[in-house]
Design a protein around this motif. Sequence first.
Motif, short mmCIF file in Angstrom:
data_model
loop_
_atom_site.label_atom_id
_atom_site.label_comp_id
_atom_site.label_asym_id
_atom_site.label_seq_id
_atom_site.Cartn_x
_atom_site.Cartn_y
_atom_site.Cartn_z
N HIS A 50 12.85 3.56 -53.02
CA HIS A 50 14.02 2.98 -53.55
C HIS A 50 13.92 1.62 -53.56
CE1 HIS A 50 18.15 2.27 -53.85
NE2 HIS A 50 18.15 1.36 -52.83
N ARG A 51 13.09 0.88 -52.89
CA ARG A 51 12.79 -0.30 -53.34
C ARG A 51 11.61 -0.83 -54.54
NH1 ARG A 51 13.78 -3.50 -47.73
NH2 ARG A 51 14.93 -2.07 -46.70
N ASP A 52 11.51 0.09 -55.14
CA ASP A 52 10.51 0.28 -56.12
C ASP A 52 9.33 -0.71 -55.94
OD1 ASP A 52 12.01 1.46 -57.95
OD2 ASP A 52 13.23 -0.14 -58.39
N MET A 53 8.50 -0.60 -54.63
CA MET A 53 7.60 -1.06 -54.16
C MET A 53 6.14 -0.52 -54.71
SD MET A 53 8.50 -2.44 -50.28
CE MET A 53 7.18 -3.39 -50.00
N VAL A 54 6.42 0.90 -54.69
CA VAL A 54 5.18 1.88 -55.36
C VAL A 54 5.84 3.05 -56.25
CG1 VAL A 54 3.50 0.95 -53.37
CG2 VAL A 54 5.25 3.05 -53.21
N THR A 55 4.79 3.41 -56.64
CA THR A 55 5.36 4.79 -57.35
C THR A 55 5.09 6.06 -56.43
OG1 THR A 55 3.17 5.04 -58.27
CG2 THR A 55 4.89 3.97 -59.63
N PRO A 56 5.52 7.23 -56.51
CA PRO A 56 5.31 8.41 -55.64
C PRO A 56 3.73 8.49 -55.63
CG PRO A 56 7.25 8.77 -56.98
CD PRO A 56 6.53 7.48 -57.48
N ASN A 57 3.31 8.67 -56.65
CA ASN A 57 1.45 8.98 -56.32
C ASN A 57 0.94 8.05 -55.89
OD1 ASN A 57 1.99 7.16 -58.65
ND2 ASN A 57 0.16 7.93 -59.60
N GLN A 58 1.38 6.75 -55.25
CA GLN A 58 0.55 5.87 -54.44
C GLN A 58 0.96 5.91 -52.93
OE1 GLN A 58 2.49 2.56 -56.87
NE2 GLN A 58 0.19 1.82 -56.70
N ILE A 59 1.59 7.08 -52.67
CA ILE A 59 1.96 7.24 -50.98
C ILE A 59 1.12 8.60 -50.64
CG2 ILE A 59 3.78 7.97 -49.48
CD1 ILE A 59 5.70 6.20 -51.36
N LEU A 60 0.41 8.21 -49.46
CA LEU A 60 -0.24 9.43 -48.83
C LEU A 60 0.44 9.48 -47.48
CD1 LEU A 60 -2.52 11.28 -48.22
CD2 LEU A 60 -3.71 9.35 -47.41
N CYS A 61 0.86 10.86 -46.99
CA CYS A 61 1.49 11.16 -45.98
C CYS A 61 0.49 12.12 -45.30
CB CYS A 61 2.93 11.39 -46.33
SG CYS A 61 3.71 12.06 -44.74
N LEU A 62 0.42 12.31 -44.07
CA LEU A 62 -0.33 13.07 -43.34
C LEU A 62 0.47 13.69 -42.06
CD1 LEU A 62 -3.84 11.17 -43.13
CD2 LEU A 62 -3.10 13.00 -45.04
N THR A 63 0.19 15.11 -42.14
CA THR A 63 0.86 15.63 -40.86
C THR A 63 0.03 16.51 -40.13
OG1 THR A 63 1.55 17.78 -42.25
CG2 THR A 63 2.99 16.02 -42.24
N PHE A 64 0.14 17.19 -39.28
CA PHE A 64 -0.56 17.97 -38.52
C PHE A 64 -0.78 19.39 -38.77
CE2 PHE A 64 -1.15 14.04 -35.71
CZ PHE A 64 -2.44 13.94 -35.68
N THR A 65 0.38 19.91 -39.24
CA THR A 65 0.54 21.21 -39.52
C THR A 65 0.79 21.46 -41.08
OG1 THR A 65 2.88 21.35 -39.09
CG2 THR A 65 1.16 21.49 -37.17
#
Length: 92
Positions: A50-65
């Motif tokens: 929302h703050r236009d700091m990055v684009t969606p493809n610049q985000i990495l989210c890791l989960t355990f399952t």
Amino acid sequence: MDEIFKNRYNKLNSEQKIAVDTIDGPVMVIAGPGSGKTELLSLRIANILHRDMVTPNQILCLTFTDSGASNMRDRLKQTIGNDANRVSIYTF
């Protein structure tokens, strides 16, 4: 910020809100099952986008399952729409 984000954000506790509001740098969230990790991480991603700091493809989210990754994507879709498909969400 849209109404969906605000409603979900208002349900967080103070520590969760700090994690969502921390924009610069990484955030490590360590908590037990059912404690709201997926919710706060999906809201943090939405907040950063929302703050236009990055684009969606610049985000990495890791989960355990795999179910956590699927749940994360579903929550993001509810909040940011189809841009959720461009966020890299994987299991660790």
